[in-house]
Design an enzyme around this catalytic site. Sequence first.
Site, PDB file in Angstrom:
ATOM      1  N   SER A   1      12.615  -1.038  -1.930  1.00 39.82           N
ATOM      2  CA  SER A   1      13.926  -0.851  -1.284  1.00 39.82           C
ATOM      3  C   SER A   1      14.138  -1.886  -0.182  1.00 39.82           C
ATOM      4  O   SER A   1      14.141  -1.555   1.002  1.00 39.82           O
ATOM      5  CB  SER A   1      14.077   0.572  -0.734  1.00 39.82           C
ATOM      6  OG  SER A   1      12.953   0.998  -0.001  1.00 39.82           O
TER       7      SER A   1
ATOM      8  N   GLY B   1       0.797  -1.222   0.000  1.00 38.48           N
ATOM      9  CA  GLY B   1       0.000   0.000   0.000  1.00 38.48           C
ATOM     10  C   GLY B   1       0.825   1.265   0.000  1.00 38.48           C
ATOM     11  O   GLY B   1       0.309   2.351   0.288  1.00 38.48           O
TER      12      GLY B   1
END
Length: 629
Positions: free
Chosen positions: A534, A465
């Site tokens: 990441s 999200g």
Amino acid sequence: MATMEITPAPAQDTTNLLRFITCGSVDDGKSTLLGRLLYDAGMLPEDQVAALIRDSRKLHADAPDQLDFSLLTDGLDAERQQGITIDVAYRYFHTQRRSFIVADCPGHEQYTRNMATGASNAELAVVLVDARKGLLAQTRRHTYICALMGIRQVVLAVNKMDLIDYRDDVYAAIANEYRELAAHLGITSVHCLPVVAPSGDNVGQRSERMPWYRGPCLLELLESADTSATQAVDFRMPVQWVNRPDASFRGYAGTICGGQLAVGSEIVVQPAMQRARIERIVTADGDLAEATAGQAVTLTLDREVDVSRGDVIADATRPAPVADQFAAHLLWMGDEALLPNRAYWLKIGSRTVNARVTTIKHKVDVNTQAQLAARRLDLNEVGYCNIDLDHAIPFESYADNRTLGGFILIDRQTHATVGCGMLDFALRRAANVHWQHTDLTKDVRSASKGQQSRCLWFTGLSGAGKSTVANLVERRLHALGYHTYMLDGDNLRHGLNKDLGFTAEARVENVRRVAEVAHLMVDAGLIVLVCVISPFQSERRFARGLFDGGEFLEVFVDTTLEECERRDAKGLYRKARAGEILNFTGIDSPYEAPEQAELHLRTAGLRPEQLAEQVVEQLLAGLGPHHSS
């Protein structure tokens, strides 16, 4: 029979210290040779000889009168149990002509990093070869690393000659083959000799059982080895400590790693290039008029200059070059692979800076010396790389000065040493590319927008999200009059990063590019919202390091893997489970959750709007009152 004759180098000053290593393949007899060398040099006290006799009888009950000299150097229990050397064992001994520090290095391939550690401070290598086996892959590997570490003198000891009936033709073939290898690797001095380590033939004294060899024994070669070529010419001293015991004294302590200096010599402190003259050379034994390489001294200057730990004091007429980008040889010592553009600490001399390996030009097959294409370096692999630092440093080529040319890489998370390297030369672009000053600063640009620039870094699994929450945050900030921009990972892979895949190496580069763009946007005065998975802490730490304190806010969108798979709006998890997508985060590629994110969004039971409001509230609390332009 063929006659082999070797003339030793000229005798050296008896005060010389020689650092050397013993290396070779497993079971070639390195530890036995070294133990015998200590025994023949008369360096074993009576109690140690008695212990050697007792331990030898315990381990070799079938030969009670045979001494096992390897017990003198194989100190670890694991080594004695396995009959191998694991760690590097250092020993000090001396004769009437010279003092020695020797490192007994392990032979197994998996301990190559241990061997490299021993070679890094050595001036000569004793390479052992089993006469029955000849040159093995590990012999070539160790010789290559010796050459890489700057060792230019090698003694090839062809051991276990008794097991081939002292045949000079076998010895000659091995010696000739090794000389060709050494010449190819740039090793300029090779002395070969046949030995039998347990009995001491040609170790501490010349052997009568091999009359065809008329050269010196091993101990004679070590006593006469020339170490003058290893000394750097120009004066260099890395500052290890600023010595300020009271207000009346300020000195700079360190070990001279090249050249010599005298009281009154003009020096320059690098990299700031401040000039001064030597006022005193202070040592524990009193002041000196002059000092030379290898001496630990404290220098005082004739005027006040700004000198810190890590600076280099150098000859003012011939200072060290300064650069921030280099070509270097790198031996990787980490259990996890080296990935280009991942951030590490680089320690060189007494200075530590941030560093990235930007390019692996090639890796080297150390058994054949072939150059191979590579995108990563694994444990014990050697590569030729480009390295980028965040600060310019004074340096020397490793071939000219080991202290200012040799470095280690340190993992920023574990603080473990993961690589050792040798600087070759500064890249030309390091001298040609300069930072261009601009009159408009980040503060000016931010003020013109009536805000303070920030980077909101949203991280989490695919489907957590991130983009949904960030989009709501940006809409809310825009409604409040803030100037923003959103960098979404998927969108960037359509342009800036469309050449990157999803391997670990590609993910590192993906995050690096995104972080650099975000940094520019913050410099432009914007509030930038970054949405990228990441997955690695190292890269998120690199991104944070680009920003000033308080500018970077890490937002961890914490959603369980099960929930992300249930949503799977793009069908990616289904494909990953089916093996159609490789290196997918959470499935066959790890996600390292943030440990200290500024904002931890636990999404269970909350709507995206509620999560976005948490972000806006925390951001506005740090920004202070907003002044719309």
